[in-house]
Design a protein around this motif. Structure first.
Motif, mmCIF file in Angstrom:
data_model
loop_
_atom_site.group_PDB
_atom_site.id
_atom_site.type_symbol
_atom_site.label_atom_id
_atom_site.label_comp_id
_atom_site.label_asym_id
_atom_site.label_seq_id
_atom_site.Cartn_x
_atom_site.Cartn_y
_atom_site.Cartn_z
ATOM 1 N N ASP A 249 45.272 -4.577 -73.344
ATOM 2 C CA ASP A 249 45.176 -3.909 -72.043
ATOM 3 C C ASP A 249 45.598 -4.844 -70.912
ATOM 4 O OD1 ASP A 249 44.118 -1.364 -72.879
ATOM 5 O OD2 ASP A 249 42.277 -2.424 -73.368
ATOM 6 N N GLU A 250 45.239 -6.100 -71.002
ATOM 7 C CA GLU A 250 45.575 -7.061 -69.957
ATOM 8 C C GLU A 250 47.054 -7.444 -69.970
ATOM 9 O OE1 GLU A 250 41.317 -9.468 -69.644
ATOM 10 O OE2 GLU A 250 42.793 -10.039 -71.153
ATOM 11 N N ARG A 251 47.711 -7.265 -71.111
ATOM 12 C CA ARG A 251 49.127 -7.634 -71.207
ATOM 13 C C ARG A 251 50.066 -6.649 -70.524
ATOM 14 N NH1 ARG A 251 49.482 -9.220 -77.636
ATOM 15 N NH2 ARG A 251 48.186 -11.098 -77.537
ATOM 16 N N LEU A 252 49.561 -5.459 -70.235
ATOM 17 C CA LEU A 252 50.423 -4.429 -69.661
ATOM 18 C C LEU A 252 51.174 -4.947 -68.438
ATOM 19 C CD1 LEU A 252 48.216 -1.225 -69.871
ATOM 20 C CD2 LEU A 252 50.445 -1.563 -70.945
ATOM 21 N N GLY A 253 52.506 -4.830 -68.478
ATOM 22 C CA GLY A 253 53.328 -5.217 -67.347
ATOM 23 C C GLY A 253 53.517 -6.703 -67.154
ATOM 24 N N LYS A 254 52.992 -7.512 -68.091
ATOM 25 C CA LYS A 254 53.066 -8.967 -67.923
ATOM 26 C C LYS A 254 53.846 -9.646 -69.050
ATOM 27 C CE LYS A 254 48.559 -8.835 -65.656
ATOM 28 N NZ LYS A 254 47.133 -9.195 -65.752
ATOM 29 N N ASP A 255 54.615 -8.860 -69.805
ATOM 30 C CA ASP A 255 55.283 -9.413 -70.981
ATOM 31 C C ASP A 255 56.747 -9.755 -70.731
ATOM 32 O OD1 ASP A 255 56.151 -6.852 -70.703
ATOM 33 O OD2 ASP A 255 55.733 -6.227 -72.755
ATOM 34 N N SER A 256 57.131 -9.930 -69.478
ATOM 35 C CA SER A 256 58.501 -10.361 -69.204
ATOM 36 C C SER A 256 58.514 -11.349 -68.038
ATOM 37 C CB SER A 256 59.412 -9.168 -68.907
ATOM 38 O OG SER A 256 58.973 -8.485 -67.756
#
Length: 364
Positions: A249-256
């Protein structure tokens, strides 16, 4: 942060498996197939399908159906005007809609969708659906089905709702990768040089492999002082370390990781790789892409003067809102221009425009 309903330990484990399965680097169809058993268990349901559309107004669609066939969806073009879910889910993206919220049981049983499912099989006794907007402007509708008369509950909807941002983000990524791969291929033809590479890392700091062009890109992007002791640039190592500590859930939108340097985009996509045993490895996909492709004269001659700057904006990979802001025009006007540009140039979408423009720019 996604707000989770109250889940049992078993439900949370299954939900986490569904998220991880959908985020593995594979095609969208394969990801949906891998996610299917976990999704149908955590909700639960008997079947799932994903409908991809260019936008909410377009009659164009493509259904991806993992598992057993849903014959009714193969004839969806004949039923699209009778689908009671389209209007409600288009009005409220990420809102999970159940058939019991839209009509009485008697009305649903008498609907064309239900009656046709009885004729074709399998029967669709209950439906739950949600719209998943993507970053590319395209949309996806996810639908779950039950073949027996047991209605989806509000709790079922809440559990699916807790997954929608993950699913929308993953669908966006698959759509982005599809377009970026087209863009990378065409720009490589245009500029005659490679612009992508892959770096595989075994946490915490061990590099497993890199493709030949990775060293070239990393040397161009970073100074020697930016390197971690492992040889991986510190900004990328720090982001990878942070991602590993996060929940899905915390990774959403933060993987790039994206930077703009002069007239080029520098992008790194972090993708966790499944491992049969031991810790997961991570693939870092590095891409360097020119921010724009020149509008070929052959295309320019076919367009009206006001359409030319809009076409140039699309070749800079801007979305409609960015073009509207840059040209000081309304979003509606830009959308109209985009539609007319596609028609005048005989292209299907932005990716096709990019492809055709790149080919026309290649010297004869």
């Amino acid at each position: 942060m996604v707000r989770l309903p109250k889940l049992t330990t078993a439900e949370y484990t299954i939900r986490d498996r569904a998220i991880r399965a959908f985020n593995k680097p594979r095609t969208l169809r394969e990801a949906l197939e891998a996610t299917r058993p976990h999704l149908l268990e955590v909700v639960p349901a008997d079947a799932v399908a994903l409908c991809l559309m260019p936008d909410t107004r377009s009659p164009v669609f493509e259904w991806l159906v993992p598992g057993h066939r849903l014959v009714i969806l193969e004839q969806y073009a004949e039923l699209i005007q009778h689908d009671p879910f389209r209007g409600p889910i288009f009005k409220r993206p990420h809102w999970v809609v159940r058939d019991s919220q839209l009509m009485s049981r008697k009305e649903f049983v008498g609907s064309l969708i239900h009656q046709r499912s009885l004729e074709l099989g399998p029967r669709l006794d209950h439906i739950m659906a949600v719209l998943l907007p993507t970053r590319s402007g395209r949309v996806a509708a996810l639908a779950l089905y039950r073949h027996r008369p047991r209605a989806f509950s509000a709790r079922n909807a809440d559990i699916l709702g807790s997954l929608t941002e993950h699913l929308a983000d993953a669908v966006s990524r698959y759509c982005d990768l599809e377009e970026l791969e087209i863009r990378a291929r065409t720009l490589e033809e245009l500029y005659r040089r490679p612009n992508a590479a892959l770096l595989v890392v075994e946490p915490p700091h061990h590099e497993v492999m890199r493709t030949p062009n990775a060293a070239v890109l990393l040397e161009r992007w970073f100074n020697p002082s930016d390197l971690h002791s492992s040889g991986i640039p510190l900004p990328l190592q720090e982001q990878l370390d942070a991602l590993m500590r996060m929940t899905p859930d915390e990774r959403l939108g933060k993987d790039s990781w994206v930077r703009v340097h002069e007239e080029r985009y520098r992008k790194v996509q972090f993708m966790e790789l499944s491992a049969p045993e031991g810790p997961s490895k991570w693939a870092l996909k590095l891409e360097e892409i020119p921010r724009s492709i020149p509008l070929p004269e052959e295309m320019k001659r076919k367009l009206r003067p006001k359409e030319i700057p809009v076409a140039m904006g699309m070749l800079r990979n801007w979305n409609d809102h960015q073009i509207a802001g840059e040209l000081k025009r309304s979003h509606h006007t830009v959308k109209t221009h985009v539609k007319n540009i596609f028609a005048r140039l005989g292209v299907d979408n932005r990716a096709d425009l990019l492809y055709q423009a790149a080919h026309l720019n290649i010297p004869v």
